[in-house]
Design a protein around this motif. Structure first.
Motif, PDB file in Angstrom:
ATOM      1  N   GLU A  59     -24.027   7.782  -2.023  1.00 49.49           N
ATOM      2  CA  GLU A  59     -22.765   7.198  -1.599  1.00 49.49           C
ATOM      3  C   GLU A  59     -22.090   6.535  -2.788  1.00 49.49           C
ATOM      4  O   GLU A  59     -22.744   5.871  -3.605  1.00 49.49           O
ATOM      5  CB  GLU A  59     -22.991   6.144  -0.508  1.00 49.49           C
ATOM      6  N   TYR A 118     -16.112  -7.681   7.375  1.00 50.86           N
ATOM      7  CA  TYR A 118     -16.579  -6.276   7.449  1.00 50.86           C
ATOM      8  C   TYR A 118     -15.408  -5.392   7.886  1.00 50.86           C
ATOM      9  O   TYR A 118     -14.580  -5.782   8.707  1.00 50.86           O
ATOM     10  CB  TYR A 118     -17.715  -6.189   8.470  1.00 50.86           C
ATOM     11  N   TRP A 119     -15.327  -4.209   7.274  1.00 44.57           N
ATOM     12  CA  TRP A 119     -14.336  -3.210   7.731  1.00 44.57           C
ATOM     13  C   TRP A 119     -14.928  -1.816   7.538  1.00 44.57           C
ATOM     14  O   TRP A 119     -15.613  -1.546   6.540  1.00 44.57           O
ATOM     15  CB  TRP A 119     -13.034  -3.308   6.932  1.00 44.57           C
ATOM     16  N   GLN A 120     -14.670  -0.939   8.497  1.00 42.74           N
ATOM     17  CA  GLN A 120     -15.157   0.438   8.392  1.00 42.74           C
ATOM     18  C   GLN A 120     -14.127   1.377   9.000  1.00 42.74           C
ATOM     19  O   GLN A 120     -13.528   1.078  10.039  1.00 42.74           O
ATOM     20  CB  GLN A 120     -16.493   0.597   9.134  1.00 42.74           C
ATOM     21  N   GLU A 122     -11.827   5.531   8.406  1.00 40.36           N
ATOM     22  CA  GLU A 122     -11.462   6.713   7.614  1.00 40.36           C
ATOM     23  C   GLU A 122     -10.231   6.393   6.782  1.00 40.36           C
ATOM     24  O   GLU A 122      -9.280   5.784   7.282  1.00 40.36           O
ATOM     25  CB  GLU A 122     -11.184   7.892   8.549  1.00 40.36           C
ATOM     26  N   TRP A 136     -15.079   8.252   4.265  1.00 40.98           N
ATOM     27  CA  TRP A 136     -15.489   7.262   5.253  1.00 40.98           C
ATOM     28  C   TRP A 136     -15.923   6.025   4.473  1.00 40.98           C
ATOM     29  O   TRP A 136     -16.855   6.065   3.687  1.00 40.98           O
ATOM     30  CB  TRP A 136     -16.632   7.795   6.101  1.00 40.98           C
ATOM     31  N   THR A 138     -16.845   1.867   4.043  1.00 43.05           N
ATOM     32  CA  THR A 138     -17.384   0.634   4.623  1.00 43.05           C
ATOM     33  C   THR A 138     -17.275  -0.474   3.583  1.00 43.05           C
ATOM     34  O   THR A 138     -17.759  -0.316   2.450  1.00 43.05           O
ATOM     35  CB  THR A 138     -18.863   0.804   5.020  1.00 43.05           C
ATOM     36  N   THR A 140     -18.003  -4.555   2.861  1.00 48.78           N
ATOM     37  CA  THR A 140     -18.740  -5.737   3.324  1.00 48.78           C
ATOM     38  C   THR A 140     -18.481  -6.893   2.368  1.00 48.78           C
ATOM     39  O   THR A 140     -18.526  -6.725   1.139  1.00 48.78           O
ATOM     40  CB  THR A 140     -20.250  -5.457   3.374  1.00 48.78           C
ATOM     41  N   ALA A 154     -18.113  -2.111  -1.474  1.00 48.37           N
ATOM     42  CA  ALA A 154     -17.563  -0.974  -0.721  1.00 48.37           C
ATOM     43  C   ALA A 154     -18.449   0.255  -0.937  1.00 48.37           C
ATOM     44  O   ALA A 154     -18.808   0.567  -2.076  1.00 48.37           O
ATOM     45  CB  ALA A 154     -16.139  -0.670  -1.175  1.00 48.37           C
ATOM     46  N   PHE A 156     -18.723   4.407   0.167  1.00 46.55           N
ATOM     47  CA  PHE A 156     -17.902   5.462   0.782  1.00 46.55           C
ATOM     48  C   PHE A 156     -18.539   6.832   0.584  1.00 46.55           C
ATOM     49  O   PHE A 156     -19.326   7.054  -0.329  1.00 46.55           O
ATOM     50  CB  PHE A 156     -16.484   5.465   0.204  1.00 46.55           C
TER      51      PHE A 156
END
Length: 609
Positions: A59, A118-120, A122, A136, A138, A140, A154, A156
């Protein structure tokens, strides 16, 4: 050195240092051992190793400070984005922005980070080479002991392949793979939406059902790849004839649908507008197509049906447009017709008859009738004709169900039933001296004859029934044998080898039969009743009959005249060397028992004479 010892709270790691003290020669050696508990340090090292391994996973990862400046990225980040670590450190992740998301999108992202840490989701980003891709992501927030944010991490994944797979699945589900047009499923969905819109808007809509004329012939003669090329070109032309708001779809095969939206709210004006578009389509499809094996000139038949807020069913709309399209077919093709409600009732009746005919095949409602065929005054055989004795409606004329069976393809099953029963009848007559030389003529439709398994079906029936194939005659129409003369001749020869004879029915009504006749293994020509009817009054009909008889004799082919109803017609034919007849003068089509009785009476009369 390092050792691990089990303590009260679990394994502990110690670092040992051992030193030897100086002693006199006569003293035993002494050692000094120093130990230090390094368990916490080892744990921290292990966690750092795990973190480093995770950081360099597949990732992509970005670590930023609270000002969103990039502090560190991993190798996977560079692999995905094309940027090296040196190119992005101290810069903000916004350098990856694709421009596809507005300010509100990023404002909502930051709001979630502040509130939830937190955010997740597309997101579409841009690589160094300018390529936009989906990922995608994410994010934190990292906090200290006082819950204050110190960094953002981050992670992705590039989901291009997944998105492509989703798009492929969507296309397979909703779009035609050949033309790229919406398929039946998406068409019905859009038609339902259009019907719902009519409830809120006064404008009418129109449904256009387009069927290519003679497409099967193109497929059969030039191959399916050429047929596919034509369908692709037709799709392009149809799209060019309508607006963006309209829908062009492929229903299947050579059938296309156009939904015309937002027509005039006045019915007459909407009909005129729809007709103008349909005429534009007809003109576009009439232009020549440049295909692999040369130019092709095609036409189409179009059915039109208007709809408004009163219409509820998408499938009913399709049926109405389909009905109108068949009206266009029956009007000579290459034209358009609006839906006529009267025709709908006729179609309902046809559908009912079709369903009942399928039941008739399994419920013993069909029956063979026999019409006498004579030669020099002697009964030589009969033509078998199908009759349907409906339990409630009585005897249904063949003219009402045979054409329907042809249209639906049911004629193949019906024809097989007729052939099986005709062969069974020949077997029953085999042991009767007065009937065992009778021939039976069986009508074979073009659909039935062109079936790939027709020869094997005939072989199976002959084997199962034990019928004598030399007493069996297949009657083919001129149109049936002229579809593909070479293939027809080959199939006829295979059947001739079994012992079966052939007659060309309705001879003289076609156009190319004289040219092709010498290439076909034909035993008999049947002069069509339309010529026989006026043979005594119409010089043209008489000339045609004379020509057919002379040509047949020159080719060594026998001739039989059908539809003979008067002694004058019979005498006229005899004077021209035609001595085989079939018609009401001798007998109408009758059930088997009456035919057998007629044959026995005819035999007795000849013996008395």
């Amino acid at each position: 050195t390092q050792i691990t010892l089990n303590g009260k709270d679990g394994p502990r790691c110690f670092e040992l240092s051992i030193a030897r003290r100086h002693t006199r020669a006569d003293e035993a050696p002494r050692f000094v051992v120093l130990s230090r508990d390094i368990s916490d340090r080892k744990k921290a090292e292990q966690e750092l190793h795990i973190a480093a391994t995770a950081f360099n996973s597949q990732e992509g990862m970005i670590i930023t400070d609270t000002d969103h400046k990039i502090l560190r990225v991993n190798n996977a980040f560079s692999d995905v984005t094309g940027y090296s670590a040196e190119e992005v450190v101290n810069k903000k992740p916004s350098l990856l922005s694709s421009g596809r998301h507005d300010r509100d999108f990023y404002a909502n992202m930051m709001s979630d980070l502040e509130e939830n840490r937190y955010w997740q989701g597309e997101i579409w980003n841009k690589r160094k080479n300018g390529e936009i891709y989906p990922e995608w992501l994410t994010i934190t927030a990292v906090t200290d002991d006082q819950e204050k944010v110190t960094n953002y991490v981050a992670a992705f994944m590039d989901i291009t392949q997944r998105k492509q797979a989703e798009a492929d699945i969507h296309n397979l589900a909703f779009y035609d793979s050949l033309t790229g047009l919406p398929n039946r499923r998406l068409l019905l969905d859009r038609l339902k939406q259009s019907l719902m819109l009519r409830k809120r808007r006064p404008q009418l809509g129109a449904l256009m059902f387009i069927d290519l004329d003679n497409f099967k012939t193109l497929n059969d003669t030039r191959g399916h790849d050429v047929g596919d090329s034509l369908l692709v070109e037709v799709a392009k032309r149809l799209r060019s004839c309508v607006r963006e708001v309209d829908t062009v779809a492929r229903l299947g095969g050579d059938e296309f649908i156009i939904i015309l939206e937002e027509l005039n709210q006045d019915y007459q004006q909407a009909a005129l507008d729809a007709e103008l578009v349909a005429e534009k389509v007809v003109a576009a499809l009439n232009n020549p197509y440049r295909l692999k094996q040369g130019d092709y000139h095609g036409t189409a038949s179009i059915g039109l049906s208007l709809f408004d807020h009163r219409d509820k069913s998408a499938k009913d709309l399709l049926k109405r447009a389909d009905v109108a399209m068949y009206q266009a077919k029956e009007s000579g093709r290459n034209t358009l017709r609006f839906f006529d409600p009267k025709i709908q009732q006729e179609l309902y009746l046809q559908a009912e008859i079709e369903a009942e005919l399928r039941r008739a095949l399994t419920e013993d409602q069909l029956e063979l009738y026999f019409q006498v065929q004579t030669q020099h005054g002697e009964t030589t055989g009969a033509e078998v004709l199908l009759r349907w004795n409906h339990p409630l409606k009585g005897m249904i004329p063949p003219a009402k169900f045979i054409p329907l069976a042809e249209q639906t393809g049911l004629i193949v099953q019906v024809g097989t039933w007729v052939l099986e029963n005709a062969c069974q009848q020949l077997t029953r007559w085999a042991n009767d001296p007065e009937l065992n030389k009778l021939t039976l003529s069986v009508n074979v439709s073009a659909h039935q004859f062109s079936a790939s398994d027709f020869v094997t079906t005939v072989e199976r029936i002959l084997q199962e029934t034990g019928a004598n194939p030399n007493l069996l005659k297949f009657e083919l129409t001129e149109s049936a044998v002229l579809i593909d003369v070479e293939s027809t001749a080959d199939k006829m020869m295979q059947l001739k080898e079994l012992g079966i004879h052939f007659a060309i029915d309705d001879f003289g009504t076609g156009y190319s039969s004289l040219f092709h006749l010498k290439h076909l293994p034909v035993d008999q020509l049947k002069i069509d009743r339309s010529f026989v009817r006026n043979i005594t009054d119409d010089p043209d009909d008489l000339a045609i009959v004379q020509a057919i008889i002379a040509m047949a004799h020159n080719l060594g082919i026998s001739v039989i005249a059908e539809g003979v109803e008067t002694e004058a017609q019979k005498a006229c034919l005899q004077r021209r060397n035609c001595n085989s007849f079939q018609g009401y003068l001798f007998s109408r089509p009758v059930p088997r028992a009456l035919f057998e009785e007629y044959k026995r009476m005819n035999s007795n009369c000849q013996e008395m004479a």
